[in-house]
Write a protein that holds these residues in place. Structure first.
Motif, short mmCIF file in Angstrom:
data_model
loop_
_atom_site.label_atom_id
_atom_site.label_comp_id
_atom_site.label_asym_id
_atom_site.label_seq_id
_atom_site.Cartn_x
_atom_site.Cartn_y
_atom_site.Cartn_z
N ILE A 119 0.86 -1.19 0.00
CA ILE A 119 0.00 0.00 0.00
C ILE A 119 0.90 1.24 0.00
CG2 ILE A 119 -1.80 1.27 1.22
CD1 ILE A 119 -2.48 -1.44 2.63
N TYR A 120 0.65 2.11 -0.95
CA TYR A 120 1.39 3.37 -1.05
C TYR A 120 0.58 4.53 -0.52
CZ TYR A 120 4.65 1.73 -4.79
OH TYR A 120 5.60 1.11 -5.54
N LEU A 121 1.22 5.39 0.25
CA LEU A 121 0.76 6.76 0.44
C LEU A 121 1.44 7.55 -0.68
CD1 LEU A 121 -0.40 9.28 1.85
CD2 LEU A 121 1.73 9.36 3.17
N CYS A 122 0.65 8.16 -1.51
CA CYS A 122 1.16 8.96 -2.62
C CYS A 122 1.07 10.42 -2.20
CB CYS A 122 0.34 8.70 -3.88
SG CYS A 122 0.08 6.94 -4.22
N GLU A 123 2.18 10.97 -1.76
CA GLU A 123 2.21 12.36 -1.28
C GLU A 123 2.54 13.27 -2.47
OE1 GLU A 123 1.56 15.45 0.14
OE2 GLU A 123 1.54 14.05 1.84
N HIS A 124 1.59 14.11 -2.83
CA HIS A 124 1.74 14.94 -4.01
C HIS A 124 2.14 16.38 -3.71
CE1 HIS A 124 0.10 11.52 -6.03
NE2 HIS A 124 -1.07 11.64 -5.45
N ARG A 125 2.18 16.76 -2.44
CA ARG A 125 2.60 18.13 -2.08
C ARG A 125 4.05 18.09 -1.61
NH1 ARG A 125 -1.24 22.16 -0.90
NH2 ARG A 125 0.55 23.46 -1.41
N ASN A 126 4.74 19.21 -1.80
CA ASN A 126 6.11 19.30 -1.31
C ASN A 126 6.16 19.21 0.21
OD1 ASN A 126 7.21 19.57 -3.90
ND2 ASN A 126 6.83 21.76 -3.90
N HIS A 127 5.17 19.79 0.87
CA HIS A 127 5.10 19.77 2.34
C HIS A 127 3.64 19.49 2.72
CE1 HIS A 127 9.15 21.35 2.35
NE2 HIS A 127 8.75 22.29 1.49
N GLY A 128 3.19 18.28 2.48
CA GLY A 128 1.79 17.93 2.71
C GLY A 128 1.40 17.81 4.16
N GLY A 129 2.34 17.53 5.02
CA GLY A 129 2.04 17.39 6.44
C GLY A 129 1.51 16.01 6.78
N GLU A 130 1.04 15.91 8.00
CA GLU A 130 0.47 14.66 8.50
C GLU A 130 -0.77 14.29 7.68
OE1 GLU A 130 -1.76 14.66 12.45
OE2 GLU A 130 0.19 13.83 13.02
N ARG A 131 -0.96 13.00 7.44
CA ARG A 131 -2.12 12.55 6.66
C ARG A 131 -2.96 11.60 7.50
NH1 ARG A 131 -2.73 16.12 2.59
NH2 ARG A 131 -0.90 16.23 1.25
N LYS A 132 -4.30 11.74 7.37
CA LYS A 132 -5.23 10.91 8.13
C LYS A 132 -5.88 9.86 7.23
CE LYS A 132 -7.25 14.63 9.73
NZ LYS A 132 -8.27 15.47 10.35
N LEU A 133 -5.92 8.64 7.75
CA LEU A 133 -6.57 7.53 7.08
C LEU A 133 -7.71 7.02 7.94
CD1 LEU A 133 -3.47 5.33 6.09
CD2 LEU A 133 -4.54 7.16 4.74
N VAL A 134 -8.77 6.56 7.30
CA VAL A 134 -9.82 5.81 7.97
C VAL A 134 -9.76 4.40 7.41
CG1 VAL A 134 -12.29 5.55 8.39
CG2 VAL A 134 -11.28 7.84 8.28
N ILE A 135 -9.58 3.44 8.30
CA ILE A 135 -9.46 2.04 7.90
C ILE A 135 -10.68 1.31 8.42
CG2 ILE A 135 -8.06 -0.05 8.02
CD1 ILE A 135 -5.70 1.87 8.76
N THR A 136 -11.44 0.71 7.51
CA THR A 136 -12.66 0.00 7.86
C THR A 136 -12.53 -1.43 7.36
OG1 THR A 136 -13.92 2.04 7.56
CG2 THR A 136 -15.18 -0.01 7.70
N ALA A 137 -12.80 -2.38 8.24
CA ALA A 137 -12.75 -3.79 7.84
C ALA A 137 -14.04 -4.47 8.28
CB ALA A 137 -11.55 -4.49 8.48
N TRP A 138 -14.51 -5.36 7.45
CA TRP A 138 -15.70 -6.12 7.80
C TRP A 138 -15.53 -7.54 7.29
CZ3 TRP A 138 -15.18 -2.25 4.34
CH2 TRP A 138 -15.49 -2.48 3.02
N GLY A 139 -16.07 -8.47 8.07
CA GLY A 139 -15.96 -9.86 7.66
C GLY A 139 -16.29 -10.81 8.80
N GLU A 140 -15.92 -12.06 8.58
CA GLU A 140 -16.21 -13.12 9.56
C GLU A 140 -14.95 -13.62 10.22
OE1 GLU A 140 -17.94 -16.01 6.92
OE2 GLU A 140 -19.85 -15.01 6.94
#
Length: 140
Positions: A119-140
């Motif tokens: 999995i890549y974080l693709c940072e497109h800004r020169n100084h983008g700063g901290e990045r937030k992710l929401v990770i959702t998983a569902w299953g058995e």
């Protein structure tokens, strides 16, 4: 069916393509309990994106950066949205092309990524700063 969700903050990184697979998986230890399911990773930003691709050879990441800089160059005189610097509009275009989420199947407590996938974080800004992710998983 079980549903889990976590928000993760990724440290600021320089412009480029960065493997974040381990950080994402550490954030959702409950995946180990799922026999089968799905895991979606969503980035809450418009100037960075996510992708799944080659996780072994770092030159792939360099080539990604080179290619997307050709596709969406800085300082294009046709851009109207220029108030946030020369890297901002190209960052929005790159993020739109690559996307804001990836979905990965879960099999026997592990992400069913291919042997050479990460999995890549693709940072497109020169100084983008901290990045937030929401990770959702569902299953058995």
């Amino acid at each position: 069916m079980k549903i889990i969700q976590h928000q993760v903050r990724l440290r600021a990184r320089p412009r480029g393509f960065h493997l974040v697979t381990d950080e994402v998986l550490r954030a959702v230890p409950e995946l180990r309990e799922m026999k089968k399911g799905l895991c979606q990773v969503f980035i809450q930003h418009t100037s960075a994106s996510l992708a799944i691709n080659e996780n072994a050879d770092p030159t792939v990441r360099e080539d990604f950066e080179m290619y997307f800089n050709k596709v969406a160059p800085e300082n294009d005189p046709d851009y109207i949205h220029t108030d946030e610097g020369p890297d901002d509009m190209p960052a929005h275009l790159k993020a739109a092309l690559l996307g804001s989420s990836v979905t990965i199947p879960i099999s026997n407590g592990r992400p069913a990524l291919g042997i050479w996938q990460g999995i890549y974080l693709c940072e497109h800004r020169n100084h983008g700063g901290e990045r937030k992710l929401v990770i959702t998983a569902w299953g058995e």
